[in-house]
Design an enzyme around this catalytic site. Structure first.
Site, mmCIF file in Angstrom:
data_model
loop_
_atom_site.group_PDB
_atom_site.id
_atom_site.type_symbol
_atom_site.label_atom_id
_atom_site.label_comp_id
_atom_site.label_asym_id
_atom_site.label_seq_id
_atom_site.Cartn_x
_atom_site.Cartn_y
_atom_site.Cartn_z
ATOM 1 N N ASP A 35 0.703 -1.201 0.091
ATOM 2 C CA ASP A 35 0.073 0.021 -0.081
ATOM 3 C C ASP A 35 0.815 1.327 0.154
ATOM 4 O O ASP A 35 0.440 2.145 -0.885
ATOM 5 C CB ASP A 35 -0.889 0.062 1.100
ATOM 6 C CG ASP A 35 -2.044 0.836 1.150
ATOM 7 O OD1 ASP A 35 -2.286 1.594 0.315
ATOM 8 O OD2 ASP A 35 -2.805 1.000 2.225
ATOM 9 N N TYR A 126 -0.922 -8.344 7.705
ATOM 10 C CA TYR A 126 -2.298 -9.237 8.128
ATOM 11 C C TYR A 126 -2.207 -10.636 8.481
ATOM 12 O O TYR A 126 -3.125 -11.171 8.822
ATOM 13 C CB TYR A 126 -3.522 -8.786 7.127
ATOM 14 C CG TYR A 126 -4.132 -7.535 7.199
ATOM 15 C CD1 TYR A 126 -3.511 -6.644 7.961
ATOM 16 C CD2 TYR A 126 -5.006 -7.236 6.188
ATOM 17 C CE1 TYR A 126 -4.166 -5.301 8.167
ATOM 18 C CE2 TYR A 126 -5.532 -5.760 6.193
ATOM 19 C CZ TYR A 126 -5.399 -4.983 7.058
ATOM 20 O OH TYR A 126 -5.773 -3.642 7.361
HETATM 21 N N1 AR6 Z 1 5.375 -5.276 -4.838
HETATM 22 C C1 AR6 Z 1 4.642 -6.647 -4.531
HETATM 23 N N2 AR6 Z 1 4.681 -7.089 -3.347
HETATM 24 C C2 AR6 Z 1 4.848 -6.193 -2.267
HETATM 25 C C3 AR6 Z 1 5.499 -5.252 -2.301
HETATM 26 C C4 AR6 Z 1 5.823 -4.210 -3.606
HETATM 27 N N3 AR6 Z 1 6.312 -3.278 -3.885
HETATM 28 N N4 AR6 Z 1 5.529 -4.564 -0.905
HETATM 29 C C5 AR6 Z 1 5.163 -5.431 -0.259
HETATM 30 N N5 AR6 Z 1 4.776 -6.597 -0.940
HETATM 31 P P1 AR6 Z 1 1.282 -6.076 3.035
HETATM 32 P P2 AR6 Z 1 -1.302 -6.803 3.964
HETATM 33 C C6 AR6 Z 1 3.980 -7.815 -0.402
HETATM 34 O O1 AR6 Z 1 1.747 -6.068 4.438
HETATM 35 O O2 AR6 Z 1 -0.861 -8.277 4.684
HETATM 36 C C7 AR6 Z 1 -0.700 -1.952 4.870
HETATM 37 O O3 AR6 Z 1 -0.096 -1.091 6.031
HETATM 38 C C8 AR6 Z 1 4.351 -8.307 0.929
HETATM 39 O O4 AR6 Z 1 5.829 -8.929 0.910
HETATM 40 O O5 AR6 Z 1 1.392 -4.945 2.095
HETATM 41 O O6 AR6 Z 1 -2.847 -7.206 3.105
HETATM 42 C C9 AR6 Z 1 -2.261 -1.589 4.479
HETATM 43 O O7 AR6 Z 1 -2.449 -0.163 4.621
HETATM 44 C C10 AR6 Z 1 3.116 -9.276 1.115
HETATM 45 O O8 AR6 Z 1 3.651 -10.465 0.353
HETATM 46 O O9 AR6 Z 1 -0.491 -6.341 3.096
HETATM 47 C C11 AR6 Z 1 -2.847 -2.284 5.347
HETATM 48 O O10 AR6 Z 1 -3.128 -1.956 6.704
HETATM 49 C C12 AR6 Z 1 2.013 -8.574 0.313
HETATM 50 O O11 AR6 Z 1 2.652 -7.630 -0.540
HETATM 51 C C13 AR6 Z 1 -2.055 -3.696 5.707
HETATM 52 O O12 AR6 Z 1 -0.676 -3.304 5.356
HETATM 53 C C14 AR6 Z 1 0.951 -8.027 1.236
HETATM 54 O O13 AR6 Z 1 1.756 -7.433 2.440
HETATM 55 C C15 AR6 Z 1 -2.499 -4.831 4.670
HETATM 56 O O14 AR6 Z 1 -1.872 -5.996 5.196
#
Ligand code: AR6
Length: 173
Positions: A35, A126
């Site tokens: 995000d 999450y």
């Molecule tokens: N490109 C692709 N994947 C990514 C990137 C990127 N640039 N950066 C991280 N990931 P998360 P959630 C992966 O924590 O668990 C936020 O604060 C990461 O390694 O981003 O759904 C929101 O505002 C992981 O596999 O999302 C919410 O409050 C995946 O993206 C909360 O985090 C999701 O990790 C959502 O938590």
């Protein structure tokens, strides 16, 4: 089914696809992880539209999705969806996660888009177990494609870590 499902490893903010999906939160006001990366790379136009959506509908419920511009991203659009927080599987997490993928491909299809890229929703902060999340993700997209006509030619699962990449490669053989 003429849509290709593919796992790739990398940074979703760099992809030249019609839409990238954001793993957002209910506020739609940004956060960490993917995000944060999408808002940083995409610039203020994305947040501006998120605020307009908030003014209309008061944020985004878990499992649902909304579409904004891609701002400065190579992607034309961002589809913001809100994954469930993992609670040990007792809070209907699988259905909610399934809804994220289903609603995102639905919105992309309604917009006549040809390519969409998903991050591994809910598997970061999450805490959703990666194997289970990957199974839900692939199943939900396949189910949508089996039941609906779609403009989509490519659905990419963008993995940021090796664990997820290995899991998705196995599921998509
Ligand atoms: N490109 C692709 N994947 C990514 C990137 C990127 N640039 N950066 C991280 N990931 P998360 P959630 C992966 O924590 O668990 C936020 O604060 C990461 O390694 O981003 O759904 C929101 O505002 C992981 O596999 O999302 C919410 O409050 C995946 O993206 C909360 O985090 C999701 O990790 C959502 O938590």
């Amino acid at each position: 089914m003429h849509t290709k499902l593919e796992a790739i490893k990398g940074d979703i903010t760099k992809l030249d696809v019609d839409a990238v999906v954001n793993a957002a939160n209910n506020s739609l006001l940004g956060g960490g992880g993917v995000d944060g990366a999408i808002h940083r790379a995409g610039g203020p136009a994305i947040l501006e539209e998120c605020k307009q959506i908030r003014a209309r509908q008061g944020g985004c419920p878990t499992g649902e999705a909304v579409l904004t511009t891609g701002g400065n991203l190579p992607a034309s659009y961002v589809i913001h969806t809100v994954g469930p927080v993992w609670n040990g599987g007792r809070k209907d997490e699988a259905t909610l996660l399934q809804n994220c993928y289903y609603n995102s491909v639905r919105i992309a299809s309604e917009k006549n888009l040809q390519s969409i890229a998903f991050p591994n929703i809910s598997t970061g902060v999450y805490g959703y177990p990666k194997q289970q999340a990957a199974e839900v993700a692939v199943q939900a997209v396949k189910e949508y494609l089996q039941k609906n006509e779609t403009s989509l030619k490519y659905v990419l699962f963008v993995c940021f870590d090796d664990d997820n990449y290995t899991l998705y490669q196995k599921l998509l053989v």
